[in-house]
Design a protein around this motif. Structure first.
Motif, PDB file in Angstrom:
ATOM      1  N   ALA A  76      37.106  39.538  43.014  1.00  0.00           N
ATOM      2  CA  ALA A  76      37.708  38.731  41.905  1.00  0.00           C
ATOM      3  C   ALA A  76      38.145  39.628  40.890  1.00  0.00           C
ATOM      4  N   GLY A  93      40.125  41.539  38.141  1.00  0.00           N
ATOM      5  CA  GLY A  93      41.450  41.412  37.722  1.00  0.00           C
ATOM      6  C   GLY A  93      42.143  40.291  37.935  1.00  0.00           C
ATOM      7  N   VAL A 151      42.886  37.919  36.176  1.00  0.00           N
ATOM      8  CA  VAL A 151      43.076  37.044  35.091  1.00  0.00           C
ATOM      9  C   VAL A 151      44.014  36.082  34.928  1.00  0.00           C
ATOM     10  N   ILE A 189      42.695  32.686  34.202  1.00  0.00           N
ATOM     11  CA  ILE A 189      41.819  32.388  32.948  1.00  0.00           C
ATOM     12  C   ILE A 189      42.782  31.293  31.878  1.00  0.00           C
ATOM     13  N   VAL A 194      43.966  29.965  28.592  1.00  0.00           N
ATOM     14  CA  VAL A 194      44.117  30.328  27.196  1.00  0.00           C
ATOM     15  C   VAL A 194      44.388  29.117  26.421  1.00  0.00           C
ATOM     16  N   CYS A 212      46.315  26.164  40.299  1.00  0.00           N
ATOM     17  CA  CYS A 212      45.057  26.073  40.815  1.00  0.00           C
ATOM     18  C   CYS A 212      44.240  24.900  40.288  1.00  0.00           C
ATOM     19  N   GLY A 213      44.669  24.120  39.403  1.00  0.00           N
ATOM     20  CA  GLY A 213      44.122  22.731  39.084  1.00  0.00           C
ATOM     21  C   GLY A 213      43.608  22.771  37.516  1.00  0.00           C
ATOM     22  N   VAL A 250      40.867  31.312  23.346  1.00  0.00           N
ATOM     23  CA  VAL A 250      40.889  30.265  24.598  1.00  0.00           C
ATOM     24  C   VAL A 250      41.430  29.062  23.865  1.00  0.00           C
ATOM     25  N   ARG A 303      31.890  24.973  25.751  1.00  0.00           N
ATOM     26  CA  ARG A 303      33.111  25.460  26.076  1.00  0.00           C
ATOM     27  C   ARG A 303      33.282  27.027  25.773  1.00  0.00           C
ATOM     28  N   ARG A 317      33.781  32.716  32.490  1.00  0.00           N
ATOM     29  CA  ARG A 317      35.022  32.698  33.548  1.00  0.00           C
ATOM     30  C   ARG A 317      35.571  34.176  33.021  1.00  0.00           C
ATOM     31  N   ILE A 318      35.660  34.470  31.744  1.00  0.00           N
ATOM     32  CA  ILE A 318      36.562  35.832  31.677  1.00  0.00           C
ATOM     33  C   ILE A 318      35.754  37.003  32.249  1.00  0.00           C
ATOM     34  N   VAL A 367      33.567  37.026  34.662  1.00  0.00           N
ATOM     35  CA  VAL A 367      33.875  37.093  36.307  1.00  0.00           C
ATOM     36  C   VAL A 367      35.340  37.412  36.607  1.00  0.00           C
ATOM     37  N   LEU A 368      36.214  36.786  36.125  1.00  0.00           N
ATOM     38  CA  LEU A 368      37.568  36.895  36.283  1.00  0.00           C
ATOM     39  C   LEU A 368      38.197  38.332  36.128  1.00  0.00           C
ATOM     40  N   THR A 369      37.596  38.780  35.176  1.00  0.00           N
ATOM     41  CA  THR A 369      37.987  40.329  34.874  1.00  0.00           C
ATOM     42  C   THR A 369      37.286  41.458  35.441  1.00  0.00           C
ATOM     43  N   ALA A 409      37.787  20.475  38.620  1.00  0.00           N
ATOM     44  CA  ALA A 409      39.431  20.630  38.541  1.00  0.00           C
ATOM     45  C   ALA A 409      39.954  21.611  39.481  1.00  0.00           C
ATOM     46  N   SER A 410      39.505  22.714  39.587  1.00  0.00           N
ATOM     47  CA  SER A 410      40.171  23.852  40.432  1.00  0.00           C
ATOM     48  C   SER A 410      39.378  24.404  41.575  1.00  0.00           C
ATOM     49  N   PHE A 416      40.063  26.961  42.986  1.00  0.00           N
ATOM     50  CA  PHE A 416      39.713  28.457  43.117  1.00  0.00           C
ATOM     51  C   PHE A 416      38.443  28.635  42.260  1.00  0.00           C
ATOM     52  N   LEU A 417      38.365  28.011  41.145  1.00  0.00           N
ATOM     53  CA  LEU A 417      37.050  28.407  40.340  1.00  0.00           C
ATOM     54  C   LEU A 417      35.934  27.747  41.048  1.00  0.00           C
ATOM     55  N   LEU A 437      34.438  30.405  43.364  1.00  0.00           N
ATOM     56  CA  LEU A 437      33.522  31.584  42.511  1.00  0.00           C
ATOM     57  C   LEU A 437      32.044  31.082  42.340  1.00  0.00           C
ATOM     58  N   ARG A 478      25.958  31.745  39.014  1.00  0.00           N
ATOM     59  CA  ARG A 478      26.026  33.069  38.520  1.00  0.00           C
ATOM     60  C   ARG A 478      25.336  33.288  37.293  1.00  0.00           C
TER      61      ARG A 478
END
Lengths: 308, 308
Positions: A152, A154, A156, A159, A161, A170-171, B161, B220, B227-228, B230-232, B265-266, B268-269, B272, B277
């Motif tokens: 996963a 990259g 980004v 995410i 914001v 994606c929801g 965020v 939050r 999330r940041i 893991v997704l980056t 909600a997602s 995709f999330l 993960l 994790r």
């Protein structure tokens, strides 16, 4: 000599690269639709490269393919390349014997990241931020892709914001991709046209308030992705590529203004000099095809070429 | 045998580590205020370690110090350790000759990240997310710190965020640190107390609406940072540490609920599995001091011990 192909939704870009990493031949042709036609496109593009003056097909040693889909780690199997009409395709099976060459496959954004890094000098830490239908980045460190633990790295684009931002496919709400992805912008613009993001820029220039909101959102999303890539992975440079980057200076002016505004608000951000660390991939750059060739080269040199 | 010290604002944690990476002695003592007292604290803690039964002071080979300030890359010079009353201090000059041992210095969050990674088995990719006065992360890959290009890697605290969120001391709005940093929460709570974040949790439990807002914001902010990361960088695990992590299960329950809500909600999330994790550094963990010892060990083994 290594072959690299960037198989895009409409066009396939193919290059032949010598042992020093220099591109010595390049052809582009239309991409077929569906697994058989995609495989045929690749085989034909490799044959066309062999006919380029100065390129010796008998010296071809490997084929690397960058493709807009999921690539099963360690295999040549592509999944969900929806823009190519491909649900599943094993490229080694499909083209390996026809070409009689070893084949390696990589996701197109990751391949483009490798190629952009090589074109940028091949050292240091870089993120390639692809602004296309969706938004994703590839991170390269000294010529090697940062793959992360589970594939996963990259991502980004997903995410959030802004919790009050637009709903993402994606929801979530307020994802970077919901602001800056080509598909999300086209959907919210909802005016038919072949280049919806360009239409949005033009309409914004003409004063259309909805277009101005969408255009401002694109700059916000890209700037947020740049900040996240630098503040998390501390990449030295972020290179913008992908279809939306064809907007060139119009896009860069918006992104720079957004980064300057946040630098004015925050001395911490100012110290990072983000606006000096963002670059645009030149229009027509062979980065993705070159990166694919580097992926293929790693077959016989264990990445020595990729690492320069 | 290597010595590691985590010099905190109130206490200094010191450990002696043998060549297998096992802690064989540990002492804790109050940290002095200002450069001279900080240096004295370190020298005294090392002496106290030498008096621990089973620890042989003549076998000490290096001293690593984790300190809450900026460390000038490649030096032993600490800048802006405001919680220690230190504006500038060269630790090699200050303690090297008194201890007659080589000294290495690292930022405390980065040291804790190295130690947490070692305690977690020493392999794979991990982020240590420090929830203290401010918010910052250290990323460790196979025992090595991810340093990034210019020293900003892991500075996720200053990623915004929420453009409508609270103003951060850095100047931006809605930074993760403005939601989840101890100083920001204490400032917005504005009720005197020695443990303001715990007070906020208690008041939220008692139904205080302002406290509930602040407590929800903390969860939050932490979930956004996870999330940041893991997704980056696609770290396999995010370990939560720092002063606020002393809230233990109360904090984890909030963070897990926040991650579960976004996974609902997602899809995709959801894929993960973020809630699986995230882990909490156990209360009283010697991670930071152990990590400092590993930093010191790299002096004579070029990181072999740190990499396990």
């Amino acid at each position: 000599m290594r072959i690299g192909l960037d198989v895009g939704g409409t066009k396939t870009d193919a290059v032949a690269v010598d042992d020093t990493g220099t591109i010595i031949g390049r052809v582009r042709q239309a991409t077929g639709w569906g697994p058989d036609a995609v495989a045929r496109t690749i085989v034909e593009a490799v044959a066309a490269l062999g006919r380029v003056p100065g390129v010796d097909a008998s010296a071809f040693r490997s084929v690397g393919v960058g493709i807009p889909g999921q690539v099963e780690p360690g295999t040549t199997r592509v999944l969900h390349a929806v823009n190519l009409g491909v649900d599943e395709l094993d490229l080694d099976t499909a083209i390996g014997s026809a070409l009689a060459l070893p084949v390696r496959v990589e996701n197109d954004v990751k391949a483009a990241a490798l190629g952009a890094h090589a074109l940028h000098g091949g050292s240091g830490t870089m993120a390639y931020l692809n602004l296309g239908t969706g938004i994703a980045a590839g991170i390269v460190v000294d010529g090697d892709l940062w793959r992360g633990a589970r594939g996963a790295a990259g991502e980004v684009g997903h995410i959030s914001v802004d919790p009050g931002g637009p709903r993402c496919r994606c929801g979530q709400r307020g994802c970077i991709e919901a602001f800056a992805g080509g598909a999300a912008i086209a959907e919210r613009w909802a005016v038919p046209g072949s280049l919806p993001v360009r239409d949005v820029f033009d309409a914004a220039d003409a004063g259309n308030p909805h277009a101005r909101t969408l255009r401002a959102g694109l700059a916000r999303g890209v700037a947020a992705a740049v900040r996240i890539l630098v503040l998390t992975a501390d990449v030295d440079i972020v290179i913008l590529g992908g279809g939306i980057s064809a907007l060139g200076d119009r896009l860069m002016a918006d992104v720079s203004a957004e980064l300057s505004a946040s630098a004015q608000a925050s001395s911490f951000l100012r110290s990072l000099r983000l606006d000096e660390r963002v670059e645009l991939l030149p229009a027509g750059s062979p980065a993705a095809a070159l990166g694919a060739a580097l992926v293929g080269a790693s077959l016989d040199t264990e990445g020595a070429l990729a690492r320069g």
